[in-house]
Design a protein around this motif. Sequence first.
Motif, PDB file in Angstrom:
ATOM      1  N   LEU A  20      -1.915  -3.828  -3.794  1.00  0.00           N
ATOM      2  CA  LEU A  20      -1.462  -4.790  -4.382  1.00  0.00           C
ATOM      3  C   LEU A  20      -1.365  -6.029  -3.411  1.00  0.00           C
ATOM      4  CD1 LEU A  20      -0.576  -5.412  -7.608  1.00  0.00           C
ATOM      5  CD2 LEU A  20       1.975  -5.390  -6.609  1.00  0.00           C
ATOM      6  N   VAL A  21      -1.964  -7.319  -3.953  1.00  0.00           N
ATOM      7  CA  VAL A  21      -1.900  -8.405  -3.118  1.00  0.00           C
ATOM      8  C   VAL A  21      -1.027  -9.547  -3.622  1.00  0.00           C
ATOM      9  CG1 VAL A  21      -3.326 -10.222  -2.421  1.00  0.00           C
ATOM     10  CG2 VAL A  21      -4.278  -7.942  -2.510  1.00  0.00           C
ATOM     11  N   LEU A  22      -0.195  -9.991  -2.795  1.00  0.00           N
ATOM     12  CA  LEU A  22       0.565 -11.422  -3.036  1.00  0.00           C
ATOM     13  C   LEU A  22       0.013 -12.478  -2.151  1.00  0.00           C
ATOM     14  CD1 LEU A  22       3.014 -12.274  -4.941  1.00  0.00           C
ATOM     15  CD2 LEU A  22       4.267 -12.064  -2.695  1.00  0.00           C
ATOM     16  N   GLN A  23      -0.692 -13.357  -3.257  1.00  0.00           N
ATOM     17  CA  GLN A  23      -1.298 -14.511  -2.357  1.00  0.00           C
ATOM     18  C   GLN A  23      -0.133 -15.620  -2.531  1.00  0.00           C
ATOM     19  OE1 GLN A  23      -4.469 -14.967  -0.680  1.00  0.00           O
ATOM     20  NE2 GLN A  23      -3.301 -17.007  -0.347  1.00  0.00           N
ATOM     21  N   MET A  24       0.115 -16.169  -1.406  1.00  0.00           N
ATOM     22  CA  MET A  24       1.288 -17.275  -1.227  1.00  0.00           C
ATOM     23  C   MET A  24       0.774 -18.415  -0.875  1.00  0.00           C
ATOM     24  SD  MET A  24       4.400 -14.818   0.171  1.00  0.00           S
ATOM     25  CE  MET A  24       3.910 -14.900   1.843  1.00  0.00           C
ATOM     26  N   ASN A  25       0.852 -19.448  -1.504  1.00  0.00           N
ATOM     27  CA  ASN A  25       0.332 -20.752  -1.264  1.00  0.00           C
ATOM     28  C   ASN A  25       1.408 -21.799  -1.279  1.00  0.00           C
ATOM     29  OD1 ASN A  25      -2.547 -19.506  -1.290  1.00  0.00           O
ATOM     30  ND2 ASN A  25      -2.835 -20.070  -3.522  1.00  0.00           N
ATOM     31  N   SER A  26       1.051 -22.772  -0.700  1.00  0.00           N
ATOM     32  CA  SER A  26       2.172 -23.943  -0.583  1.00  0.00           C
ATOM     33  C   SER A  26       3.530 -23.665  -0.165  1.00  0.00           C
ATOM     34  CB  SER A  26       2.270 -24.754  -2.098  1.00  0.00           C
ATOM     35  OG  SER A  26       0.958 -25.097  -2.484  1.00  0.00           O
ATOM     36  N   LEU A  27       3.695 -22.805   0.840  1.00  0.00           N
ATOM     37  CA  LEU A  27       4.727 -22.096   1.124  1.00  0.00           C
ATOM     38  C   LEU A  27       5.633 -23.135   1.806  1.00  0.00           C
ATOM     39  CD1 LEU A  27       3.171 -18.847   3.162  1.00  0.00           C
ATOM     40  CD2 LEU A  27       4.955 -18.830   1.155  1.00  0.00           C
ATOM     41  N   LYS A  28       6.997 -22.792   1.484  1.00  0.00           N
ATOM     42  CA  LYS A  28       8.312 -23.654   2.026  1.00  0.00           C
ATOM     43  C   LYS A  28       9.019 -22.837   2.714  1.00  0.00           C
ATOM     44  CE  LYS A  28       7.942 -25.687  -2.794  1.00  0.00           C
ATOM     45  NZ  LYS A  28       9.089 -25.750  -4.214  1.00  0.00           N
ATOM     46  N   PRO A  29       9.809 -23.684   3.552  1.00  0.00           N
ATOM     47  CA  PRO A  29      10.926 -22.810   4.421  1.00  0.00           C
ATOM     48  C   PRO A  29      11.728 -21.988   3.920  1.00  0.00           C
ATOM     49  CG  PRO A  29      10.546 -25.124   5.113  1.00  0.00           C
ATOM     50  CD  PRO A  29       9.903 -25.187   3.803  1.00  0.00           C
ATOM     51  N   GLU A  30      12.080 -22.197   2.519  1.00  0.00           N
ATOM     52  CA  GLU A  30      12.803 -21.547   1.856  1.00  0.00           C
ATOM     53  C   GLU A  30      12.244 -19.981   1.268  1.00  0.00           C
ATOM     54  OE1 GLU A  30      12.446 -24.601   1.227  1.00  0.00           O
ATOM     55  OE2 GLU A  30      12.363 -25.142  -0.844  1.00  0.00           O
ATOM     56  N   ASP A  31      11.043 -20.042   1.535  1.00  0.00           N
ATOM     57  CA  ASP A  31      10.370 -18.707   1.176  1.00  0.00           C
ATOM     58  C   ASP A  31      10.284 -17.807   2.246  1.00  0.00           C
ATOM     59  OD1 ASP A  31       7.599 -20.703  -0.307  1.00  0.00           O
ATOM     60  OD2 ASP A  31       8.995 -19.451  -1.349  1.00  0.00           O
ATOM     61  N   VAL A  70       0.099 -12.709  -7.991  1.00  0.00           N
ATOM     62  CA  VAL A  70       0.024 -11.050  -7.872  1.00  0.00           C
ATOM     63  C   VAL A  70      -1.082 -10.545  -8.388  1.00  0.00           C
ATOM     64  CG1 VAL A  70       1.381 -10.643  -9.959  1.00  0.00           C
ATOM     65  CG2 VAL A  70       1.098  -9.043  -7.937  1.00  0.00           C
ATOM     66  N   SER A  71      -1.929  -9.775  -7.607  1.00  0.00           N
ATOM     67  CA  SER A  71      -3.000  -9.026  -8.269  1.00  0.00           C
ATOM     68  C   SER A  71      -3.433  -7.818  -7.705  1.00  0.00           C
ATOM     69  CB  SER A  71      -4.432  -9.922  -7.913  1.00  0.00           C
ATOM     70  OG  SER A  71      -4.640 -10.127  -6.657  1.00  0.00           O
ATOM     71  N   ARG A  72      -4.108  -6.939  -8.396  1.00  0.00           N
ATOM     72  CA  ARG A  72      -4.244  -5.809  -7.868  1.00  0.00           C
ATOM     73  C   ARG A  72      -5.772  -5.676  -6.998  1.00  0.00           C
ATOM     74  NH1 ARG A  72      -1.136  -1.715 -10.058  1.00  0.00           N
ATOM     75  NH2 ARG A  72      -0.399  -2.414 -12.347  1.00  0.00           N
ATOM     76  N   ASP A  73      -6.131  -5.054  -5.930  1.00  0.00           N
ATOM     77  CA  ASP A  73      -7.277  -5.021  -5.256  1.00  0.00           C
ATOM     78  C   ASP A  73      -7.643  -3.335  -5.338  1.00  0.00           C
ATOM     79  OD1 ASP A  73      -9.356  -4.575  -3.733  1.00  0.00           O
ATOM     80  OD2 ASP A  73      -8.840  -5.955  -2.093  1.00  0.00           O
ATOM     81  N   ALA A 131       0.901  -1.210   0.114  1.00  0.00           N
ATOM     82  CA  ALA A 131      -0.087   0.043  -0.210  1.00  0.00           C
ATOM     83  C   ALA A 131       0.846   1.145   0.015  1.00  0.00           C
ATOM     84  CB  ALA A 131      -0.860   0.110   1.205  1.00  0.00           C
ATOM     85  N   ALA A 132       0.269   2.463  -0.439  1.00  0.00           N
ATOM     86  CA  ALA A 132       0.912   3.592  -0.456  1.00  0.00           C
ATOM     87  C   ALA A 132      -0.180   4.632  -0.765  1.00  0.00           C
ATOM     88  CB  ALA A 132       1.821   3.838  -1.720  1.00  0.00           C
ATOM     89  N   GLU A 143      -0.900   7.849  -0.799  1.00  0.00           N
ATOM     90  CA  GLU A 143      -0.412   8.794  -1.396  1.00  0.00           C
ATOM     91  C   GLU A 143      -0.659   8.539  -2.925  1.00  0.00           C
ATOM     92  OE1 GLU A 143       1.697   7.336   0.462  1.00  0.00           O
ATOM     93  OE2 GLU A 143       3.585   7.883   0.306  1.00  0.00           O
ATOM     94  N   LEU A 144      -0.513   7.219  -3.281  1.00  0.00           N
ATOM     95  CA  LEU A 144      -0.528   7.014  -4.976  1.00  0.00           C
ATOM     96  C   LEU A 144      -1.651   6.105  -4.996  1.00  0.00           C
ATOM     97  CD1 LEU A 144       3.234   5.556  -5.313  1.00  0.00           C
ATOM     98  CD2 LEU A 144       2.216   7.780  -5.869  1.00  0.00           C
ATOM     99  N   THR A 145      -2.103   6.162  -6.462  1.00  0.00           N
ATOM    100  CA  THR A 145      -3.021   5.433  -7.023  1.00  0.00           C
ATOM    101  C   THR A 145      -2.244   4.142  -7.647  1.00  0.00           C
ATOM    102  OG1 THR A 145      -4.480   7.262  -7.359  1.00  0.00           O
ATOM    103  CG2 THR A 145      -4.991   4.975  -8.716  1.00  0.00           C
ATOM    104  N   LEU A 146      -2.268   2.958  -6.829  1.00  0.00           N
ATOM    105  CA  LEU A 146      -1.332   1.911  -7.282  1.00  0.00           C
ATOM    106  C   LEU A 146      -1.507   1.285  -8.527  1.00  0.00           C
ATOM    107  CD1 LEU A 146      -0.505  -0.058  -3.972  1.00  0.00           C
ATOM    108  CD2 LEU A 146       0.499   2.022  -4.974  1.00  0.00           C
ATOM    109  N   GLU A 147      -3.099   1.354  -8.996  1.00  0.00           N
ATOM    110  CA  GLU A 147      -3.216   0.740 -10.400  1.00  0.00           C
ATOM    111  C   GLU A 147      -2.644   1.762 -11.477  1.00  0.00           C
ATOM    112  OE1 GLU A 147      -7.387   1.725  -9.615  1.00  0.00           O
ATOM    113  OE2 GLU A 147      -7.611   1.971 -11.922  1.00  0.00           O
TER     114      GLU A 147
END
Length: 125
Positions: free
Chosen positions: A79-90, A70-73, A22-23, A25-29
């Motif tokens: 801006l959203v980052l949906q992270m699935n199947s996470l691993k320790p190296e993430d 990654v997607s815009r809301d 988020a920011a 002061e900006l319109t992220l789209e």
Amino acid sequence: VQLQASGGGLVHSGGSLRLSCAAPELTLEDYSISWFRQAPGKEREAVSCISLPEGDRTYYSDSVVGRFTVSRDKSQNTLVLQMNSLKPEDTGVYYCATSCVIVRGRPIVAGHETWGRGTLVTVSS
């Protein structure tokens, strides 16, 4: 302008997290934006970006493709980052910035990014 990442936390391997960028002061789209991460003792790497000039085409690093989205809301101006199947190296601190530089189909750290507050993601095994 610094973008602020949030939504990190502790999750077990195989779990999911949803990060926001988020920011007010900006319109992220109106911007191309990338997600980056920095693991302990390692250099910062780009993991995903959304490219405005390419109609919001998305790119992912080899390490996260098929697991992260990654997607815009636009309703929340985030801006959203949906992270699935996470691993320790993430595990690492995740940042976002107004940048989307692609080399051979993968996002990179361009070197001119302005870094804001990151959010810590810890994935336990």
